[in-house]
Write an enzyme that holds these catalytic residues in place. Structure first.
Site, PDB file in Angstrom:
ATOM      1  N   GLU A  55      -8.578   6.202  -2.084  1.00  0.00           N
ATOM      2  CA  GLU A  55      -9.923   6.488  -2.579  1.00  0.00           C
ATOM      3  C   GLU A  55     -10.246   7.974  -2.421  1.00  0.00           C
ATOM      4  O   GLU A  55      -9.739   8.643  -1.520  1.00  0.00           O
ATOM      5  CB  GLU A  55     -10.942   5.634  -1.815  1.00  0.00           C
ATOM      6  CG  GLU A  55     -10.772   4.155  -2.139  1.00  0.00           C
ATOM      7  CD  GLU A  55     -11.780   3.259  -1.456  1.00  0.00           C
ATOM      8  OE1 GLU A  55     -12.551   3.752  -0.610  1.00  0.00           O
ATOM      9  OE2 GLU A  55     -11.787   2.052  -1.759  1.00  0.00           O
ATOM     10  N   SER A  64      -9.919   4.235 -10.617  1.00  0.00           N
ATOM     11  CA  SER A  64      -9.830   2.809 -10.282  1.00  0.00           C
ATOM     12  C   SER A  64      -9.188   2.033 -11.436  1.00  0.00           C
ATOM     13  O   SER A  64      -8.020   2.269 -11.738  1.00  0.00           O
ATOM     14  CB  SER A  64     -11.206   2.281  -9.896  1.00  0.00           C
ATOM     15  OG  SER A  64     -11.100   1.022  -9.291  1.00  0.00           O
ATOM     16  N   HIS A  79      -7.362   2.494  -4.610  1.00  0.00           N
ATOM     17  CA  HIS A  79      -8.025   2.071  -3.350  1.00  0.00           C
ATOM     18  C   HIS A  79      -6.920   1.722  -2.354  1.00  0.00           C
ATOM     19  O   HIS A  79      -7.001   0.729  -1.633  1.00  0.00           O
ATOM     20  CB  HIS A  79      -8.915   0.848  -3.578  1.00  0.00           C
ATOM     21  CG  HIS A  79      -9.952   1.011  -4.648  1.00  0.00           C
ATOM     22  ND1 HIS A  79     -11.156   1.630  -4.431  1.00  0.00           N
ATOM     23  CD2 HIS A  79      -9.949   0.639  -5.960  1.00  0.00           C
ATOM     24  CE1 HIS A  79     -11.874   1.619  -5.555  1.00  0.00           C
ATOM     25  NE2 HIS A  79     -11.158   1.027  -6.491  1.00  0.00           N
TER      26      HIS A  79
END
Lengths: 274, 274
Positions: free
Chosen positions: A207, A138, A180
């Site tokens: 993800e 992330s 994401h």
């Protein structure tokens, strides 16, 4: 590492494992397992960098538990909560001995503001050049390029003002990484990020999906896909003619969508097809 | 119209205005204004087809008000709530006189199940071939191709089972149209829709954005962009090797993102750049 060049090619001997967020931590742990394997398996010495998160204890504990469950005895958490921490001798010693350094999620701007240019930063880059594995998920993925996405809007058509760019940590120059990716509808945001620098490659990582990079090639690992946007051969862009809130046009970009097991050559900018 | 060919070229003399949903109905009404202009301006005779929606009175009234506000005196609502309605003489007479037929949003499966193959369907196609304007928004956009997206998942990486395809109304063969495109993160869904038919062009139309088609060219109108995915030159796809729930791979697709004012040639499959 921070050459500012627009080719994603490096001479570093280390490996990168760049994860699109929300990787499995309870089931097979396919991605974190691969990170550990590349870092030396049960002999790995892993440093977890919690600089991106406001919850360093909780997040650090989660990753410690996963890595220990996978058989790693030596897991240390380093939380550079301020720039002073960036010259902490204990941190420098841990990185010196580490075979893998893992950046958690959070806010990528915290990584660059607290860490970039510190002794800890220099030590991680040196160890990476020597051959260790640097991983990140992330925010820890977004920070990998020399120019990174700081923040931006999802689910919009491309416009210059939907994304804020800034200096990244420079582990993988010449690319932009978004995470994401398809789960948050970030195609427009990635194209916006490339608008001002069409020679770089755009990687949108889903993800529970990662790219594992070594020798200027990557392999996709995990559940989703990696979307690659290559604007180097575009026939037209209106970025020079429009104002910040006006809609971007891009003609003739190349698009690849690569799931688990697929490989990509960063030098030729092409998928490696057997 | 329903040739089954994989080229989006038609001999119809009419025009299509295909809207990605949520078009402005209260401000400038840029898109609906363009629909009315192409249908004959204040002299237009417009039929609003509410077949897609479960709220035909409400939705029909909304469009009637907009078209009347723009100066159209002759607006009629046709609601083919059953296949019997598909041979209603009043409906056939209205279409015979119409200069524009507009399909509202709702569920595209209602359009094909209630209308496809009826006399009203044949009349609209005949009038379109003769030169009238056929418009549609959201479900009314999705139904335009010969093979349409019936329904599917948003915000996912491409997999065969994320999208259900079926026969469309065949106004624009050789393409797949998805709507609410970047607002709902539908890139993965569009690529999934193209997986089984890589020779067709994929058009992802944003909200409050439209393509206006005549003479086998379209122009983009509105606030967002149209994302065009062209898989005709792909170097690899794994669609023949995977199971339905496994992740699709596509290598070497072409990608264009075109905002307001940009034009695209359906025959050459390229943006028209001055």
């Amino acid at each position: 590492m921070e050459t500012g060049e627009t080719t994603p090619v490096t001479n570093a001997r280390g490996q990168l494992v760049i994860i699109g967020g929300a990787e499995d931590k309870e089931g097979d742990c396919t991605i974190l397992r691969e990170f550990v394997r590349r870092a030396g398996g049960t002999q790995a010495r892993i440093v977890v960098m919690t600089v991106a998160t406001g919850l360093p204890d909780e997040v650090g504990r989660t990753y410690t538990e996963v890595f220990e469950r996978l058989g790693v005895d030596d897991v240390r958490i380093i939380d550079t909560a301020s720039r002073e921490d960036g010259s902490d001798p204990r941190a420098l010693e841990a990185i010196e001995k580490a075979t893998g350094v893992f950046f958690t999620g959070g806010d990528q701007a915290r990584i660059t503001s607290n860490l970039k240019g510190t002794e800890v930063d220099a030590a991680i880059h040196r160890r990476y050049a020597e051959g260790i594995v640097v991983g990140g998920t992330s925010a820890g993925a977004a920070m990998m390029p020399d120019i990174m996405i700081i923040e931006g809007d999802s689910e919009t058509n491309p416009r210059v003002n939907v994304v804020e760019m800034g200096p990244g940590m420079g582990f993988l120059p010449g690319v932009v990484i978004d995470q994401h990716f398809l789960q948050r509808g970030r195609m427009g945001r990635l194209i916006s990020a490339l608008a001002q620098q069409p020679a770089v490659l755009g990687f949108g990582i889903d993800e529970n999906t990662a790219i594992a990079i070594s020798d200027n090639k990557f392999e996709v690992i995990g559940e989703g896909a990696v979307t690659i946007v290559d604007e180097s051969g575009i026939t037209h862009s209106n970025v020079g003619e429009i104002l910040k809130d006006e809609a971007l046009a891009v003609c003739g970009a190349r698009l690849h969508v690569l799931p688990h097991g697929y490989k990509f050559d960063l030098q030729t900018r092409k998928p490696i097809l057997d």
